[in-house]
Design a protein around this motif. Structure first.
Motif, short mmCIF file in Angstrom:
data_model
loop_
_atom_site.label_atom_id
_atom_site.label_comp_id
_atom_site.label_asym_id
_atom_site.label_seq_id
_atom_site.Cartn_x
_atom_site.Cartn_y
_atom_site.Cartn_z
N VAL A 283 0.83 -1.21 0.00
CA VAL A 283 0.00 0.00 0.00
C VAL A 283 0.86 1.25 0.00
N ILE A 284 2.16 1.08 0.24
CA ILE A 284 3.09 2.21 0.25
C ILE A 284 3.72 2.32 -1.13
N ASP A 285 3.49 3.42 -1.78
CA ASP A 285 4.05 3.66 -3.12
C ASP A 285 4.97 4.87 -3.02
N SER A 286 6.21 4.61 -2.66
CA SER A 286 7.16 5.69 -2.40
C SER A 286 8.41 5.49 -3.24
N PRO A 287 8.99 6.57 -3.77
CA PRO A 287 10.25 6.45 -4.48
C PRO A 287 11.43 6.15 -3.56
N GLN A 288 11.25 6.38 -2.26
CA GLN A 288 12.31 6.05 -1.31
C GLN A 288 12.36 4.54 -1.12
N SER A 289 13.55 4.02 -0.94
CA SER A 289 13.69 2.57 -0.78
C SER A 289 13.04 2.08 0.51
N TRP A 290 13.25 2.83 1.60
CA TRP A 290 12.74 2.40 2.90
C TRP A 290 12.06 3.61 3.56
N PRO A 291 10.86 3.96 3.11
CA PRO A 291 10.23 5.20 3.58
C PRO A 291 9.70 5.09 5.00
N THR A 292 9.77 6.21 5.71
CA THR A 292 9.12 6.33 7.01
C THR A 292 7.69 6.77 6.78
N ILE A 293 6.74 6.05 7.36
CA ILE A 293 5.32 6.25 7.08
C ILE A 293 4.61 6.71 8.35
N ASP A 294 3.75 7.72 8.20
CA ASP A 294 2.92 8.16 9.32
C ASP A 294 1.82 7.12 9.55
N LEU A 295 1.58 6.79 10.82
CA LEU A 295 0.57 5.78 11.14
C LEU A 295 -0.80 6.18 10.61
N GLU A 296 -1.10 7.48 10.61
CA GLU A 296 -2.39 7.93 10.08
C GLU A 296 -2.53 7.56 8.60
N GLN A 297 -1.43 7.62 7.87
CA GLN A 297 -1.46 7.22 6.47
C GLN A 297 -1.77 5.74 6.34
N VAL A 298 -1.17 4.93 7.21
CA VAL A 298 -1.44 3.49 7.18
C VAL A 298 -2.91 3.23 7.49
N VAL A 299 -3.45 3.93 8.48
CA VAL A 299 -4.87 3.76 8.84
C VAL A 299 -5.75 4.12 7.65
N HIS A 300 -5.39 5.19 6.96
CA HIS A 300 -6.17 5.60 5.79
C HIS A 300 -6.10 4.55 4.69
N LEU A 301 -4.94 3.93 4.51
CA LEU A 301 -4.76 2.97 3.42
C LEU A 301 -5.36 1.61 3.74
N GLN A 302 -5.47 1.25 5.01
CA GLN A 302 -6.09 0.01 5.46
C GLN A 302 -5.61 -1.23 4.68
N PRO A 303 -4.36 -1.63 4.87
CA PRO A 303 -3.88 -2.84 4.21
C PRO A 303 -4.65 -4.07 4.69
N GLU A 304 -4.81 -5.04 3.80
CA GLU A 304 -5.51 -6.27 4.16
C GLU A 304 -4.69 -7.12 5.13
N TYR A 305 -3.37 -7.09 4.98
CA TYR A 305 -2.49 -7.92 5.79
C TYR A 305 -1.28 -7.10 6.23
N LEU A 306 -0.78 -7.43 7.41
CA LEU A 306 0.53 -6.93 7.84
C LEU A 306 1.52 -8.09 7.71
N ILE A 307 2.66 -7.81 7.13
CA ILE A 307 3.67 -8.85 6.90
C ILE A 307 4.89 -8.54 7.74
#
Length: 406
Positions: A283-307
């Motif tokens: 769900v993360i589409d970033s040009p950075q190889s290992w981006p730091t993501i805000d938790l609010e963004q993750v909540v908005h994206l709602q991935p089906e699975y955490l790996i």
């Protein structure tokens, strides 16, 4: 954290303060910011060597971290001076009669003694690749974090990939040192070159490049037939995964590389490519190889699975139980419904074992596509097993574990 994140020297005196770690490579650099909190959970690729290095630095004796860095710098300067006095032609040390000139995967021109009888590895993924090519008997030294296969732990250790002991490497009289661009510092490479030691660097950024890198290394080491057979087998297995997943919709996932702050995988990394080949879409589409993501963004994206990639099952149970109690993370449907996929650490290393990780993830995401063939994964020595997740009443994800600790 993946093996090619490269920390450096900065640290702050309080364990509750922010820590800035620089990522260096042979050609580029970037900053990664790690907030160290006393109650954080380590859901990174925890046995990958950089996580262990950073955790040790973060929770260790930080008031003296600056002193330790200073001592390392002084020691490096002293060693460079000693190296100028001790350097001698590699032919005198190894008996190699000739050299070939090649370009490594970073574009550097390297003169390598022939035949290559003595090898030192500067990265766990390199060590795994050497053993997979059948030249583990020529490996005379590897890093403190090289523990797969088990034979790797019995080799002479030369320190960590970030700050290897140059003097210890030289004492092993290697014909060749194999490094990797994303892990090893330019200073280490240059110090070895000043001693007349050949250094060949790998640089795979996709799954296909991991395969071609493996085959190239086999050719370089006189194991071309073994390399071609190995890569052909790996391609066949990847092709079978692709055939079974053909026509199935990709599932949205979040690969948890680090938890506080949330670090995931971006585009143009071997791990992101591995996710795609397993039928997952980050769900993360970033040009950075290992981006730091805000938790609010993750909540908005709602991935089906955490790996999560971790071989320590008890640690995973404990950490996921704690994760389930965190209010912010509980806003994710994947957390509330316990949709976690725990993989072995094979998927975190750009070595032939990466294919094992791809198969594991594909099985976990699409069990019905593999249910009829329990012997699908090529390594028959490992049995199917279930990874128990703390406080989960639903059936656990199962997959075939085909590798040990990386």
């Amino acid at each position: 954290m993946p093996a090619h994140l490269m920390p450096a020297q900065a640290a702050y005196p309080s364990p509750l303060a922010d820590m800035t770690l620089q990522r260096h490579s042979l050609f580029h650099g970037a900053a990664i910011f790690i907030k160290d909190t006393s109650g954080r959970i380590h859901l990174a690729l925890t046995r990958a060597f950089l996580v262990r290095w950073m955790v040790a630095l973060a929770i260790g004796d930080l008031p003296f971290a600056g002193l330790r860095v200073g001592l390392l710098m002084i020691a490096s300067l002293a060693l460079c001076g000693a190296a100028k006095l001790q350097a001698m032609p590699r032919d005198d040390l190894t008996g190699s009669a000739s050299r070939i000139e090649v370009k490594d995967e970073t574009g550097r021109t390297v003169q390598i003694p022939q035949p290559v009888r003595r090898i030192v590895s500067l990265a766990p993924s390199v060590t795994e690749t050497l053993f997979a090519l059948g030249v583990g008997d020529r490996l005379v030294g590897d890093t403190d974090f090289c523990d797969y296969p088990p034979e790797a732990k019995r080799k002479a250790h030369i320190g960590g990939p970030v700050n290897p002991n140059i003097e210890a490497i030289a004492a092993l009289h290697p014909d060749l040192v194999v490094a990797t661009r994303e892990i090893n510092r330019p200073d280490s490479v240059h110090s070895l070159e000043r001693l007349g030691i050949a250094v060949y660097a790998t640089d795979p950024q996709t799954v296909e490049q991991v395969l071609t890198s493996t085959e190239l290394l086999g050719e370089l080491l006189g194991a071309g037939d073994a390399g071609r057979l190995l890569v052909a087998s790996l391609r066949q297995r990847l092709g079978e995964v692709g055939r079974r997943l053909a026509g199935l919709p990709a599932k949205n996932v979040l690969m948890v590389v680090w938890l506080d702050p949330v670090i995931s995988v971006g585009r143009n990394t071997f791990l992101d490519d591995a996710l795609r080949r397993a039928g997952a879409r980050s769900v993360i589409d970033s040009p950075q190889s290992w981006p730091t993501i805000d938790l609010e963004q993750v909540v908005h994206l709602q991935p089906e699975y955490l790996i999560i990639s971790n071989d320590n099952l008890k640690q995973v149970q404990r950490e996921l139980a704690e994760l389930h109690e965190r209010p912010g993370w509980r806003r994710l449907g994947a957390v509330r419904n316990r949709r976690f996929i725990v993989l072995s650490e094979a998927i975190s290393h750009p070595s032939p074992r990466l294919v094992d990780g791809i198969e594991q993830l594909a099985r976990a995401l699409y069990p019905s596509a593999f249910a009829a063939d329990a012997a699908f994964v090529g390594d028959h020595r490992w049995n199917r097993r279930k990874f128990a997740i703390a406080r989960i009443s639903q059936p656990c994800f199962s997959f075939t574990q085909t590798g040990g600790c990386p």
